[in-house]
Design a protein around this motif. Sequence first.
Motif, PDB file in Angstrom:
ATOM      1  N   GLU A  83       0.733  -1.406   0.131  1.00 56.58           N
ATOM      2  CA  GLU A  83      -0.148  -0.103  -0.097  1.00 56.58           C
ATOM      3  C   GLU A  83       0.880   1.241  -0.033  1.00 56.58           C
ATOM      4  N   LEU A  84       1.917   1.254   0.656  1.00 57.28           N
ATOM      5  CA  LEU A  84       3.039   2.371   0.788  1.00 57.28           C
ATOM      6  C   LEU A  84       3.618   2.692  -0.526  1.00 57.28           C
ATOM      7  N   GLY A  85       3.557   1.570  -1.504  1.00 54.78           N
ATOM      8  CA  GLY A  85       4.225   1.899  -3.020  1.00 54.78           C
ATOM      9  C   GLY A  85       5.511   0.950  -3.114  1.00 54.78           C
ATOM     10  N   VAL A  86       5.926  -0.003  -2.318  1.00 54.92           N
ATOM     11  CA  VAL A  86       7.304  -0.570  -2.434  1.00 54.92           C
ATOM     12  C   VAL A  86       6.881  -1.588  -3.891  1.00 54.92           C
ATOM     13  N   LYS A  87       7.777  -1.228  -4.535  1.00 52.25           N
ATOM     14  CA  LYS A  87       7.551  -2.074  -6.092  1.00 52.25           C
ATOM     15  C   LYS A  87       7.643  -3.530  -5.731  1.00 52.25           C
ATOM     16  N   GLU A  88       8.467  -4.203  -5.180  1.00 52.56           N
ATOM     17  CA  GLU A  88       9.059  -5.388  -4.911  1.00 52.56           C
ATOM     18  C   GLU A  88       8.706  -5.756  -3.389  1.00 52.56           C
ATOM     19  N   VAL A  89       7.859  -6.678  -3.038  1.00 49.28           N
ATOM     20  CA  VAL A  89       7.870  -7.142  -1.809  1.00 49.28           C
ATOM     21  C   VAL A  89       8.082  -8.843  -1.665  1.00 49.28           C
ATOM     22  N   TRP A  90       9.173  -9.157  -1.339  1.00 46.53           N
ATOM     23  CA  TRP A  90       9.409 -10.441  -0.994  1.00 46.53           C
ATOM     24  C   TRP A  90       9.232 -11.283   0.311  1.00 46.53           C
ATOM     25  N   VAL A  91       8.434 -12.310   0.270  1.00 46.42           N
ATOM     26  CA  VAL A  91       8.140 -12.560   1.809  1.00 46.42           C
ATOM     27  C   VAL A  91       8.711 -14.006   2.019  1.00 46.42           C
ATOM     28  N   LYS A  92       8.851 -14.261   3.251  1.00 48.35           N
ATOM     29  CA  LYS A  92       9.098 -15.631   3.617  1.00 48.35           C
ATOM     30  C   LYS A  92       7.643 -16.143   3.907  1.00 48.35           C
ATOM     31  N   ALA A  93       7.301 -17.408   3.591  1.00 53.56           N
ATOM     32  CA  ALA A  93       5.991 -18.094   4.096  1.00 53.56           C
ATOM     33  C   ALA A  93       6.448 -19.236   4.797  1.00 53.56           C
TER      34      ALA A  93
END
Length: 133
Positions: A83-93
């Motif tokens: 929502e804040l506009g970070v283009k690439e968000v990579w997440v550990k699942a």
Amino acid sequence: MGLGRFGRSICKELYHLGHEVLVVDMNEDKVNYMSDYCTHAAIANASDEKALKSLGVRNFDYAIVAIGDNIQASILCTLLLKELGVKEVWVKARDTKHQKVLEKIGADRIIHPEKDMGVRIARQLNSNRVIDF
Ligand code: ATP
């Protein structure tokens, strides 16, 4: 976001490679320890919108959410970063259910560290065997 083994390892390597790295964790000791291996370090709740805004996270090209056990915090943090506009968000699942939610809220890459590394090792073993043959 999150300085477990996974988050620490990514941070150290990126810093070593010369990148600007901001680390965020609620645990003061972990943040203090990592301050020698990053460009900026903050003790903050990564699922708190105000905190993320004040850290200027939207100015970063990539964000890594490396919070494992607290799935709620991981999901909220991912949502806010997008929502804040970070283009690439990579997440550990942590598991498949966690992955499904992350997909729905727009995580750009979902990582299963143990599973992904297992696949890599198997492929390396396989290619070594092909070369040996
Ligand atoms: P690893 O397997 O990589 O060691 P883990 O899956 O055990 O990590 P956790 O212990 O769940 O990961 O979390 C990693 C870090 O995230 C911890 O240092 C914890 O303090 C931090 N953390 C958890 N929730 C939040 C939050 N809301 N804001 C900031 N940091 C958080």
